[in-house]
Design a protein around this motif. Structure first.
Motif, PDB file in Angstrom:
ATOM      1  N   LEU A 129      46.302  51.157  45.349  1.00  0.00           N
ATOM      2  CA  LEU A 129      44.850  50.996  45.267  1.00  0.00           C
ATOM      3  C   LEU A 129      44.601  50.991  43.671  1.00  0.00           C
ATOM      4  O   LEU A 129      43.818  49.915  43.599  1.00  0.00           O
ATOM      5  N   PHE A 130      45.321  51.279  42.695  1.00  0.00           N
ATOM      6  CA  PHE A 130      44.976  50.905  41.548  1.00  0.00           C
ATOM      7  C   PHE A 130      45.393  49.510  41.207  1.00  0.00           C
ATOM      8  O   PHE A 130      44.763  48.624  40.507  1.00  0.00           O
ATOM      9  N   SER A 189      40.813  51.318  36.878  1.00  0.00           N
ATOM     10  CA  SER A 189      41.279  51.489  35.672  1.00  0.00           C
ATOM     11  C   SER A 189      40.264  50.979  34.400  1.00  0.00           C
ATOM     12  O   SER A 189      39.549  50.029  34.604  1.00  0.00           O
ATOM     13  N   TYR A 190      40.129  51.742  33.521  1.00  0.00           N
ATOM     14  CA  TYR A 190      39.550  51.436  32.472  1.00  0.00           C
ATOM     15  C   TYR A 190      40.203  50.982  31.090  1.00  0.00           C
ATOM     16  O   TYR A 190      41.399  51.784  30.786  1.00  0.00           O
ATOM     17  N   HIS A 206      49.103  57.976  34.533  1.00  0.00           N
ATOM     18  CA  HIS A 206      47.977  58.334  34.313  1.00  0.00           C
ATOM     19  C   HIS A 206      47.115  56.891  34.669  1.00  0.00           C
ATOM     20  O   HIS A 206      46.759  56.127  33.419  1.00  0.00           O
ATOM     21  N   ARG A 207      46.852  56.322  35.867  1.00  0.00           N
ATOM     22  CA  ARG A 207      46.490  55.073  36.048  1.00  0.00           C
ATOM     23  C   ARG A 207      44.744  54.879  35.668  1.00  0.00           C
ATOM     24  O   ARG A 207      44.728  53.624  35.883  1.00  0.00           O
ATOM     25  N   LYS A 208      44.067  56.032  35.439  1.00  0.00           N
ATOM     26  CA  LYS A 208      42.912  55.577  35.436  1.00  0.00           C
ATOM     27  C   LYS A 208      42.523  54.926  34.153  1.00  0.00           C
ATOM     28  O   LYS A 208      41.394  54.301  33.939  1.00  0.00           O
ATOM     29  N   VAL A 209      43.289  54.896  32.983  1.00  0.00           N
ATOM     30  CA  VAL A 209      43.387  54.393  31.809  1.00  0.00           C
ATOM     31  C   VAL A 209      44.194  53.355  31.871  1.00  0.00           C
ATOM     32  O   VAL A 209      45.414  53.642  32.091  1.00  0.00           O
ATOM     33  N   LYS A 210      44.015  52.099  31.339  1.00  0.00           N
ATOM     34  CA  LYS A 210      44.956  51.039  31.467  1.00  0.00           C
ATOM     35  C   LYS A 210      45.430  50.969  30.050  1.00  0.00           C
ATOM     36  O   LYS A 210      44.742  50.345  28.975  1.00  0.00           O
ATOM     37  N   ALA A 211      46.605  51.243  29.553  1.00  0.00           N
ATOM     38  CA  ALA A 211      47.098  51.054  28.288  1.00  0.00           C
ATOM     39  C   ALA A 211      47.568  49.538  27.977  1.00  0.00           C
ATOM     40  O   ALA A 211      47.732  48.877  29.090  1.00  0.00           O
ATOM     41  N   GLY A 212      47.496  49.298  26.811  1.00  0.00           N
ATOM     42  CA  GLY A 212      47.999  47.937  26.575  1.00  0.00           C
ATOM     43  C   GLY A 212      49.619  47.596  26.316  1.00  0.00           C
ATOM     44  O   GLY A 212      49.979  46.468  26.761  1.00  0.00           O
ATOM     45  N   LEU A 213      50.122  48.811  26.388  1.00  0.00           N
ATOM     46  CA  LEU A 213      51.766  48.833  26.359  1.00  0.00           C
ATOM     47  C   LEU A 213      52.453  49.778  26.682  1.00  0.00           C
ATOM     48  O   LEU A 213      51.764  51.159  26.567  1.00  0.00           O
ATOM     49  N   ARG A 235      56.017  48.659  35.909  1.00  0.00           N
ATOM     50  CA  ARG A 235      54.897  48.694  35.028  1.00  0.00           C
ATOM     51  C   ARG A 235      55.270  48.747  33.760  1.00  0.00           C
ATOM     52  O   ARG A 235      54.112  48.706  32.786  1.00  0.00           O
ATOM     53  N   ALA A 236      56.101  48.815  33.280  1.00  0.00           N
ATOM     54  CA  ALA A 236      56.894  49.236  32.001  1.00  0.00           C
ATOM     55  C   ALA A 236      56.963  47.845  31.308  1.00  0.00           C
ATOM     56  O   ALA A 236      57.273  46.821  31.571  1.00  0.00           O
TER      57      ALA A 236
END
Length: 338
Positions: free
Chosen positions: A25-26, A33-34, A143-150, A181-182
């Protein structure tokens, strides 16, 4: 215990199915995701605990803090506070959690914050007058709600994720496919002399086209408290009590232990009760007490005589400069794009 884990295998299938649907879903944007206009590096793992996240976060702080304003954000596991908390001079392990408080004490010039809602935590950090230029998310791989850059994925050498099963049969929080995802993978807690051939075999089994590095836990040559230090070589044969409340304490004990030493083992992130402290005092008698740095921040105000801690840090077996450049390139490019 092993038999029980295998009996629970149907629950592992159910748990894996639930986490896979969530990730789907993400991935498809059905769950949002933000993203934020700031370099965000997430450090985490697929398994439950014991991969060396805190030493890796500290490594990144040392690498970046001379050139950038850094903030760390974690949930503050087992803290007694709620909501967003920014570390200050009144903070302690109960307010922040043991690992964030340890980081706050070691790196007083960076922002250390905790919030179970990482999106809100980032928003609060960016409202600060002296807002950070880089945010390090601790234990945020799921924690998929925040999308990190790395995304940096850690996997312990003695418990490699591709050999494991999903909870409760194994220790994985989600399917092995989550490793895709890594952006970077670090195999942690390796033997210092791990051969190039052994490294290549692990890289082949991981089977992902991302940079893969190998690190080990580097123990300090001295133990410390707030007032003094002692060389490990001078106390190795001294009667002492070794105390650890961490996920995998065996290497800590192996580094310090002598024949007559007493060992005390507690669960990871253990909150020491009055009864625990009395038991420690009774077993210690007049011995030195050596504990981990994470445990020390919870024990140092408990009136324990001769209490010291052993610092650790993460070091790379090889190609550490390549890892550093990967991080610096990401942060530098992101800040320029801003």
């Amino acid at each position: 215990m092993i038999i029980l884990r295998y009996l629970l295998f149907p629950f592992s299938i159910l748990y894996g199915w639930i986490t896979s649907i969530r990730n789907f879903l993400f991935d498809k944007g059905i769950l949002k995701s933000y993203s934020f206009d700031i370099p965000i590096i997430a450090v985490g793992n697929l398994s439950v605990g014991g991969t060396g996240k805190t030493p890796q976060i500290e490594y990144l702080i040392r690498l970046l803090s001379s050139n950038y304003k850094i903030a760390t954000l974690s949930r503050g596991y087992k803290r007694k506070s709620e909501g967003f908390v920014l570390a200050d001079s009144n903070s302690n392990a109960e307010i922040l959690g043991d690992e964030p408080f340890q980081i706050h004490q070691k790196f007083p010039n960076i922002h250390v914050a905790v919030d179970t809602q990482r999106k809100n935590g980032i928003e609060q950090l960016l409202k600060l007058d002296n807002k950070p230029e880089v945010i390090l998310l601790d234990d945020a791989f799921q924690h998929r709600k925040v999308k990190a850059g790395l995304y940096i994925l850690l996997s312990s050498y003695n418990d490699l994720y591709f050999k494991d099963f999903i909870l409760p049969t194994g220790n994985l929080r989600e399917s092995k496919s989550g490793a895709k995802r890594a952006n970077v993978i670090i195999v942690t807690k390796c033997p210092k002399d791990l051969s190039e051939l052994a490294q290549q075999n692990i890289i082949k089994k991981i089977g992902l086209n991302v940079p893969i590095f190998f690190s080990f836990i580097d123990y300090d040559s001295e133990v410390y408290n707030e007032f003094e230090s002692k060389k490990v070589e001078e106390i190795i044969d001294v009667d002492k009590l070794l105390l650890a409340g961490i996920a995998k304490p065996e290497p800590f004990f192996a580094y310090l232990q002598a024949e007559k030493n007493v060992k005390m083992v507690y669960p990871d992130h253990h909150h020491f009760s009055e009864k625990d402290i009395e038991e420690i005092k009774n077993k210690a008698s007049n011995k030195l007490i050596i504990t981990t740095e994470k445990d020390y921040v919870r024990l140092k105000n408990q009136n324990l005589k001769s209490l010291f801690y052993l610092p650790i840090k993460s070091s790379f077996i090889s190609k550490g400069d390549d890892f550093n450049q990967t991080i610096l390139n990401y942060v530098g490019t992101s800040t320029r794009n801003r």
